[in-house]
Design a protein around this motif. Sequence first.
Motif, PDB file in Angstrom:
ATOM      1  N   LEU A 122       0.825  -1.206   0.000  1.00 34.90           N
ATOM      2  CA  LEU A 122       0.000   0.000   0.000  1.00 34.90           C
ATOM      3  C   LEU A 122       0.861   1.257   0.000  1.00 34.90           C
ATOM      4  CD1 LEU A 122      -2.862  -0.990   2.453  1.00 34.90           C
ATOM      5  CD2 LEU A 122      -3.030  -0.621  -0.016  1.00 34.90           C
ATOM      6  N   ALA A 123       2.016   1.191   0.638  1.00 34.88           N
ATOM      7  CA  ALA A 123       2.908   2.352   0.675  1.00 34.88           C
ATOM      8  C   ALA A 123       3.402   2.709  -0.726  1.00 34.88           C
ATOM      9  CB  ALA A 123       4.088   2.080   1.597  1.00 34.88           C
ATOM     10  N   GLY A 124       3.407   1.719  -1.635  1.00 36.17           N
ATOM     11  CA  GLY A 124       3.827   1.974  -3.011  1.00 36.17           C
ATOM     12  C   GLY A 124       2.766   2.644  -3.854  1.00 36.17           C
ATOM     13  N   LEU A 133      -8.812   2.924  -3.771  1.00 36.56           N
ATOM     14  CA  LEU A 133      -8.924   1.528  -3.343  1.00 36.56           C
ATOM     15  C   LEU A 133      -9.846   1.408  -2.138  1.00 36.56           C
ATOM     16  CD1 LEU A 133      -8.093  -1.442  -3.551  1.00 36.56           C
ATOM     17  CD2 LEU A 133      -6.044  -0.874  -2.213  1.00 36.56           C
ATOM     18  N   ARG A 134      -9.689   2.307  -1.178  1.00 37.43           N
ATOM     19  CA  ARG A 134     -10.560   2.296  -0.004  1.00 37.43           C
ATOM     20  C   ARG A 134     -12.024   2.446  -0.409  1.00 37.43           C
ATOM     21  NH1 ARG A 134     -10.286   7.146   4.167  1.00 37.43           N
ATOM     22  NH2 ARG A 134     -11.340   8.101   2.409  1.00 37.43           N
ATOM     23  N   GLU A 135     -12.277   3.391  -1.314  1.00 36.27           N
ATOM     24  CA  GLU A 135     -13.648   3.629  -1.761  1.00 36.27           C
ATOM     25  C   GLU A 135     -14.222   2.394  -2.466  1.00 36.27           C
ATOM     26  OE1 GLU A 135     -15.963   6.258  -5.082  1.00 36.27           O
ATOM     27  OE2 GLU A 135     -14.275   7.221  -4.050  1.00 36.27           O
ATOM     28  N   LEU A 136     -13.424   1.780  -3.314  1.00 37.34           N
ATOM     29  CA  LEU A 136     -13.889   0.585  -4.048  1.00 37.34           C
ATOM     30  C   LEU A 136     -14.164  -0.570  -3.093  1.00 37.34           C
ATOM     31  CD1 LEU A 136     -11.502   0.789  -7.118  1.00 37.34           C
ATOM     32  CD2 LEU A 136     -13.986   1.175  -7.124  1.00 37.34           C
ATOM     33  N   LEU A 137     -13.266  -0.782  -2.139  1.00 34.41           N
ATOM     34  CA  LEU A 137     -13.476  -1.860  -1.170  1.00 34.41           C
ATOM     35  C   LEU A 137     -14.712  -1.598  -0.313  1.00 34.41           C
ATOM     36  CD1 LEU A 137      -9.764  -2.500  -0.087  1.00 34.41           C
ATOM     37  CD2 LEU A 137     -11.226  -4.018  -1.452  1.00 34.41           C
ATOM     38  N   GLN A 138     -14.896  -0.339   0.086  1.00 36.50           N
ATOM     39  CA  GLN A 138     -16.069   0.003   0.873  1.00 36.50           C
ATOM     40  C   GLN A 138     -17.352  -0.224   0.088  1.00 36.50           C
ATOM     41  OE1 GLN A 138     -15.823   0.896   4.279  1.00 36.50           O
ATOM     42  NE2 GLN A 138     -17.933   0.232   4.039  1.00 36.50           N
ATOM     43  N   ARG A 139     -17.329   0.129  -1.191  1.00 40.67           N
ATOM     44  CA  ARG A 139     -18.502  -0.110  -2.045  1.00 40.67           C
ATOM     45  C   ARG A 139     -18.812  -1.589  -2.139  1.00 40.67           C
ATOM     46  NH1 ARG A 139     -17.441   3.079  -7.428  1.00 40.67           N
ATOM     47  NH2 ARG A 139     -18.868   1.501  -8.196  1.00 40.67           N
ATOM     48  N   MET A 140     -17.759  -2.415  -2.248  1.00 43.05           N
ATOM     49  CA  MET A 140     -17.974  -3.864  -2.297  1.00 43.05           C
ATOM     50  C   MET A 140     -18.614  -4.360  -1.009  1.00 43.05           C
ATOM     51  SD  MET A 140     -14.524  -5.357  -4.064  1.00 43.05           S
ATOM     52  CE  MET A 140     -15.041  -7.059  -3.845  1.00 43.05           C
TER      53      MET A 140
END
Length: 143
Positions: A122-124, A133-140
């Motif tokens: 994630l640091a990369g 990514l956070r938004e997409l995972l939360q939507r899932m």
Amino acid sequence: MSPQKTRPDALTLEVVDLIGSVVARYHEEYEEAAGEHALTGAQARLLSLLTLEPLPMRRLAQKLRCEPSNVTGIVDRLEARGLVERRPDPADRRVKLAAPTAEGRRIARSLRDSLDFAREPLAGLSHEERLSLRELLQRMLDA
């Protein structure tokens, strides 16, 4: 007659496989980190949950998706090691909350700090990529 399900496309199947691989590697690393503290994965997860807030057994069982009797056993073992304590709920003195001790918080922090697998990749990513990514995972999760 029920509608026919459409077969997932190749991209969807690949993403599902990648998510499964990430989850498997995360659990593997989490189990290793827990073992370094002579904890099971379930004990480590419960201890980590309690660092967010003290919780009653029933709520812990819901969060861990297991039976309250299992949670009682886990809390008993953590309490015997001085990592968790039971205290009355200020809102309802009949209810006991499980809460981490200072040593329990220290071990939970050490566990969190040792999980390099998730943190290093994630640091990369750029800040914007991590937000996306956070938004997409939360939507899932919300679907």
